[in-house]
Design a protein around this motif. Sequence first.
Motif, short mmCIF file in Angstrom:
data_model
loop_
_atom_site.label_atom_id
_atom_site.label_comp_id
_atom_site.label_asym_id
_atom_site.label_seq_id
_atom_site.Cartn_x
_atom_site.Cartn_y
_atom_site.Cartn_z
N ASP A 179 53.80 25.08 51.83
CA ASP A 179 52.79 26.11 51.63
C ASP A 179 52.54 26.83 52.96
O ASP A 179 52.24 26.19 53.96
N VAL A 180 52.71 28.16 52.96
CA VAL A 180 52.42 28.98 54.14
C VAL A 180 51.32 29.97 53.74
O VAL A 180 51.48 30.71 52.77
N LEU A 181 50.22 29.99 54.47
CA LEU A 181 49.11 30.90 54.21
C LEU A 181 48.81 31.70 55.47
O LEU A 181 48.76 31.15 56.57
N ALA A 182 48.58 33.02 55.29
CA ALA A 182 48.32 33.87 56.45
C ALA A 182 47.28 34.94 56.10
O ALA A 182 47.49 35.71 55.16
N PRO A 183 46.19 34.98 56.88
CA PRO A 183 45.76 33.97 57.85
C PRO A 183 45.26 32.72 57.14
O PRO A 183 45.11 32.74 55.91
N PRO A 184 44.95 31.64 57.85
CA PRO A 184 44.47 30.43 57.20
C PRO A 184 43.09 30.64 56.58
O PRO A 184 42.38 31.60 56.89
N TYR A 185 42.71 29.73 55.68
CA TYR A 185 41.34 29.73 55.18
C TYR A 185 40.36 29.64 56.35
O TYR A 185 40.58 28.92 57.32
N ASP A 186 39.25 30.39 56.24
CA ASP A 186 38.20 30.36 57.26
C ASP A 186 36.91 30.86 56.61
O ASP A 186 36.69 32.07 56.52
N PRO A 187 36.06 29.96 56.11
CA PRO A 187 34.83 30.39 55.44
C PRO A 187 33.96 31.30 56.29
O PRO A 187 33.29 32.19 55.76
N ASP A 188 33.97 31.11 57.61
CA ASP A 188 33.14 31.93 58.48
C ASP A 188 33.63 33.38 58.55
O ASP A 188 32.87 34.26 58.97
N ASP A 189 34.87 33.61 58.14
CA ASP A 189 35.43 34.96 58.16
C ASP A 189 35.68 35.47 56.74
O ASP A 189 36.48 36.38 56.53
N GLY A 190 35.01 34.87 55.75
CA GLY A 190 35.12 35.34 54.38
C GLY A 190 36.32 34.84 53.61
O GLY A 190 36.59 35.32 52.51
N ARG A 191 37.04 33.86 54.16
CA ARG A 191 38.23 33.35 53.48
C ARG A 191 37.98 31.90 53.05
O ARG A 191 38.53 30.96 53.61
N ASP A 192 37.12 31.73 52.06
CA ASP A 192 36.86 30.43 51.49
C ASP A 192 37.61 30.32 50.16
O ASP A 192 37.99 31.33 49.57
N CYS A 193 37.82 29.09 49.70
CA CYS A 193 38.55 28.86 48.45
C CYS A 193 37.55 28.76 47.31
O CYS A 193 36.60 27.97 47.37
N HIS A 194 37.75 29.56 46.25
CA HIS A 194 36.90 29.54 45.06
C HIS A 194 37.76 29.13 43.86
O HIS A 194 38.94 29.48 43.79
N TYR A 195 37.15 28.43 42.93
CA TYR A 195 37.86 27.93 41.76
C TYR A 195 37.41 28.68 40.50
O TYR A 195 36.26 29.16 40.43
N PHE A 196 38.32 28.76 39.53
CA PHE A 196 38.06 29.54 38.32
C PHE A 196 38.57 28.79 37.09
O PHE A 196 39.47 27.95 37.18
N ARG A 197 38.01 29.17 35.95
CA ARG A 197 38.49 28.67 34.67
C ARG A 197 38.77 29.85 33.76
O ARG A 197 37.99 30.81 33.71
N VAL A 198 39.89 29.79 33.05
CA VAL A 198 40.24 30.84 32.09
C VAL A 198 39.36 30.65 30.85
O VAL A 198 39.37 29.58 30.23
N LEU A 199 38.59 31.68 30.49
CA LEU A 199 37.72 31.58 29.34
C LEU A 199 38.41 31.97 28.05
O LEU A 199 38.20 31.38 27.00
N GLN A 200 39.24 33.01 28.11
CA GLN A 200 39.90 33.46 26.89
C GLN A 200 41.03 34.40 27.27
O GLN A 200 41.12 34.89 28.37
N GLY A 201 41.92 34.61 26.30
CA GLY A 201 42.89 35.69 26.42
C GLY A 201 44.28 35.32 26.85
O GLY A 201 45.15 36.17 26.85
N ALA A 202 44.54 34.06 27.24
CA ALA A 202 45.90 33.74 27.69
C ALA A 202 46.14 32.25 27.66
O ALA A 202 45.25 31.45 27.92
N GLU A 203 47.36 31.88 27.32
CA GLU A 203 47.86 30.53 27.55
C GLU A 203 48.68 30.57 28.82
O GLU A 203 49.42 31.53 29.07
N LEU A 204 48.59 29.52 29.65
CA LEU A 204 49.26 29.57 30.93
C LEU A 204 50.77 29.41 30.83
O LEU A 204 51.47 29.47 31.83
#
Length: 237
Positions: A179-204
């Motif tokens: 895994d290569v990420l650019a720039p790295p996660y940094d919550p202080d700079d607005g790059r935090d990780c958020h999680y989501f759930r699909v409510l409707q409309g698609a099968e993965l």
Amino acid sequence: MKPRESSIMSSLVQRIARQALVTFRQPPHSFPEEHSQLLGLLSQVRAADLRLAPPGSRPPPPRGAPPVTYMHICETDHFSMGVFLLQSGACIPLHDHPGMHGLLKVVYGKLRVSCFDKLDRGPEPGAPRPSRPQVGALRRSVLRSSAEYADDSQPCVLAPDRDNLHQIDALDGPAAFVDVLAPPYDPDDGRDCHYFRVLQGAELRESHEREVWLMEIAQPLSFWCGTEPYPGPEVRL
């Protein structure tokens, strides 16, 4: 140059890290050629280059072991690189990479990677960033793709404005990816990780674009990530 130093400098992992640094320390509009070179190097990497034991030779995980383990390789202000190991059937839940580029390269096993983008209009220029994740907020989004990747596949690529959210599922046994990420996660700079759930409309499992609704959620209780030492060649930047 001493033999050990020569070995470090010539390893594929070292060359990938060096190329990532060259690529991502430039302004985004100026790095297409460098990005292409990075993709070319990353497409060559295999488990042996990282000195990862084949999945069949690893002891069964003990009861209560984390479903996902991370091996840190290196990090600078411009990018981070590591290896994720997924147990059979494990899932890295749908999450985002705000303002970030990313590359994912499978080195053993098989993954399904489902990529989404938010369709909501972003904040107006100069507007303050939210101070914390808005759990429960709904996001109109689009499922861009859902594809399977193995060790002979090209890397999966994400950008700030394309395929930026993704879910990663291990198929048919354990799997691992660089895994290569650019720039790295940094919550202080607005790059935090958020999680989501699909409510409707698609099968993965669908492979075509389709609009969906996502709801922002807290990190699922079924997902947590342990750590292991990285066993591969040393990286110097």
